[in-house]
Design an enzyme around this catalytic site. Structure first.
Site, PDB file in Angstrom:
ATOM      1  N   TYR A  22      18.731 -35.378  -8.795  1.00  9.23           N
ATOM      2  CA  TYR A  22      18.089 -34.193  -8.889  1.00  9.23           C
ATOM      3  C   TYR A  22      18.926 -33.007  -9.820  1.00  9.23           C
ATOM      4  CZ  TYR A  22      15.148 -36.510  -5.333  1.00  9.23           C
ATOM      5  OH  TYR A  22      14.376 -36.975  -4.827  1.00  9.23           O
ATOM      6  N   HIS A 101       7.295 -33.920 -10.025  1.00  8.42           N
ATOM      7  CA  HIS A 101       8.619 -34.462  -9.308  1.00  8.42           C
ATOM      8  C   HIS A 101       9.615 -34.309 -10.498  1.00  8.42           C
ATOM      9  CE1 HIS A 101       6.045 -35.985  -6.177  1.00  8.42           C
ATOM     10  NE2 HIS A 101       5.366 -36.444  -7.114  1.00  8.42           N
TER      11      HIS A 101
HETATM   12  C1  DQA Z   1      10.746 -35.697  -5.583  1.00  8.19           C
HETATM   13  C2  DQA Z   1      10.381 -37.136  -5.339  1.00  8.19           C
HETATM   14  C3  DQA Z   1      10.232 -37.519  -3.897  1.00  8.19           C
HETATM   15  O1  DQA Z   1       9.897 -38.856  -3.887  1.00  8.19           O
HETATM   16  C4  DQA Z   1      11.216 -36.983  -2.830  1.00  8.19           C
HETATM   17  O2  DQA Z   1      10.943 -37.240  -1.756  1.00  8.19           O
HETATM   18  C5  DQA Z   1      11.705 -35.507  -3.330  1.00  8.19           C
HETATM   19  C6  DQA Z   1      11.856 -35.155  -4.557  1.00  8.19           C
HETATM   20  C7  DQA Z   1      11.241 -35.137  -6.940  1.00  8.19           C
HETATM   21  O3  DQA Z   1      11.048 -33.930  -7.321  1.00  8.19           O
HETATM   22  O4  DQA Z   1      11.620 -36.051  -7.691  1.00  8.19           O
HETATM   23  O5  DQA Z   1      12.163 -34.833  -2.132  1.00  8.19           O
HETATM   24  O6  DQA Z   1       9.459 -34.878  -5.279  1.00  8.19           O
END
Ligand code: DQA
Length: 144
Positions: A22, A101
């Site tokens: 992230y 995401h």
């Molecule tokens: C997310 C992807 C999801 O699978 C995960 O649970 C997240 C972040 C993303 O931004 O890539 O918390 O939404």
């Protein structure tokens, strides 16, 4: 346009958790960039984050009933994969919702490949880090 950017469960730890997935920017830093991005185009954005499913549902209801925003950008985090309550809330409101995401959920664990939200969202963008949010803003503007 007036955008509402909603982040769900665990997104408050962005920049601190799983940095390889992230990134290192905090949610506050990303939101500040999104606000400037919107402002540069004559748009505005409000931001909301909660780890509580019902609070996210309430926020969607509020936007709908109060006619406060033109479009919603929603990163529901893990709720994406199983929250029928959020799905119903998105279906209930007449505001376009973009599912975003930061990571490419299709290139990760099997459970992340399922979204119970996508069917009721206007579109889905994933895999571009903070740029997923920016791409959603552009797409929602273009699609209007
Ligand atoms: C997310 C992807 C999801 O699978 C995960 O649970 C997240 C972040 C993303 O931004 O890539 O918390 O939404």
């Amino acid at each position: 346009m007036k955008f509402l950017v909603i982040n769900g469960v665990n997104l408050n730890l962005t920049g601190k958790r799983e940095q390889g997935v992230y990134g290192t920017q905090t949610l506050e830093q990303i939101n500040a960039e999104l606000a400037a991005f919107c402002a540069s185009q004559g748009d505005s954005a409000d931001f909301y984050q909660s780890n509580i499913e019902g609070e996210l549902v309430n926020k969607l209801h509020e936007a709908f009933l109060g006619k406060t925003h033109d479009a919603v950008i929603l990163n529901a985090g893990a709720f994406t994969h199983y929250s029928y309550a959020l799905r119903d809330a998105i279906a209930a409101i007449d505001i376009p919702v973009a599912e975003v995401h930061m990571s490419n959920v299709h290139a990760r664990e099997e459970f992340r490949k399922t979204s119970v939200l996508s069917e009721v969202c206007k579109g889905v963008i994933c895999g571009f880090g903070k740029h997923s949010y920016m791409a959603a803003i552009c797409a929602l503007k273009g699609g209007k």
